[in-house]
Design a protein around this motif. Structure first.
Motif: not given
Length: 230
Positions: A225-229, A34-35, A8-9, A68-71
């Motif tokens: 994860v991205a800083p904003g998340d 997502g992500g 889940a992202l 591994l980059l997931l979005c």
């Protein structure tokens, strides 16, 4: 071969601004990102497959690491509004020169999935890590005349992405899960900047919109994860 478990992202609803007229109304409430979430490809991650483990160990001596980059991109729209004609997710891979030394090569999209989906393909098909960390999915090259509704673009480059297209029979709708293996230089910090674009049509006139995520994702030696998340 190892199955990739898509987690889940964390999600954010995007506001896309016009690329043509800055004063035009923004495109809101239609696209959720997502992500992205990235996971380093370590020997522990692939130790269930001796061939993959040997490849990761050999690449360590070649000064390369993999992530591994997931979005995911989720699309929804009101029937009374202009339909989404295309949606693009674009990444720019680079090295953070302020946080690491010089690199012998830059990060690239080593493999991507889905590679192609057609109107009849299953967008939820499982993704697997195959030989040499190539992502495998259950999509196949479309037969002649069949329209492609999702396509990976610019693999093996530093500016990869996916394009989602409306077809005559299938609108852009639902969630598209996307996975990428990034090959990056060892001993550096790599970054993945993310942007999402969309095109809507009013009659025969296309209108382009775009949103850029403010902070890039850092590809590090731990899940990130991205800083904003955070």
């Amino acid at each position: 071969m190892i199955d990739v478990i898509l987690p889940a992202l964390p999600e954010r609803e995007l506001t896309l601004v016009s690329e043509e007229t800055p004063q035009a109304p923004a495109l809101t409430g239609h696209i959720t990102l997502g992500g992205p979430v990235c996971v380093p490809v370590t020997p522990e991650l692939v130790d269930g497959d001796p061939e993959l483990l040997a490849f990761v160990d050999a690449e360590a001596h070649a000064a390369a690491v993999y992530h591994l980059l997931l979005c995911a991109v989720s699309c929804a729209q009101d029937a009374a509004e202009p339909a989404l004609h295309t949606v693009n997710l674009d990444l720019t891979l680079s090295t953070d020169t302020g946080a690491a030394g010089p690199a012998a090569f830059g990060p690239v999209a080593w493999s991507m999935a889905p590679h192609q989906l057609t109107d009849t393909a299953d967008a939820s098909a499982p993704v697997r890590l195959g030989p040499r960390l190539a992502l495998r999915d259950d999509s196949h090259a479309p037969p002649p005349g069949e329209r492609v509704c999702l396509e990976a673009r610019r693999e093996l480059r530093s500016d990869p992405g996916w394009e989602i297209r409306r077809t005559e029979t299938v609108p852009i709708s639902g969630t598209y899960r996307l996975a990428m293996v990034v090959r990056a230089p060892r001993g550096t910090v790599s970054l993945a900047a993310v942007a999402v674009g969309a095109t809507v049509r009013e009659g025969h006139t296309p209108h382009r919109f775009r949103a850029e995520i403010a902070q890039p994702v850092r590809l590090a030696d731990r899940e990130c994860v991205a800083p904003g998340d955070r």
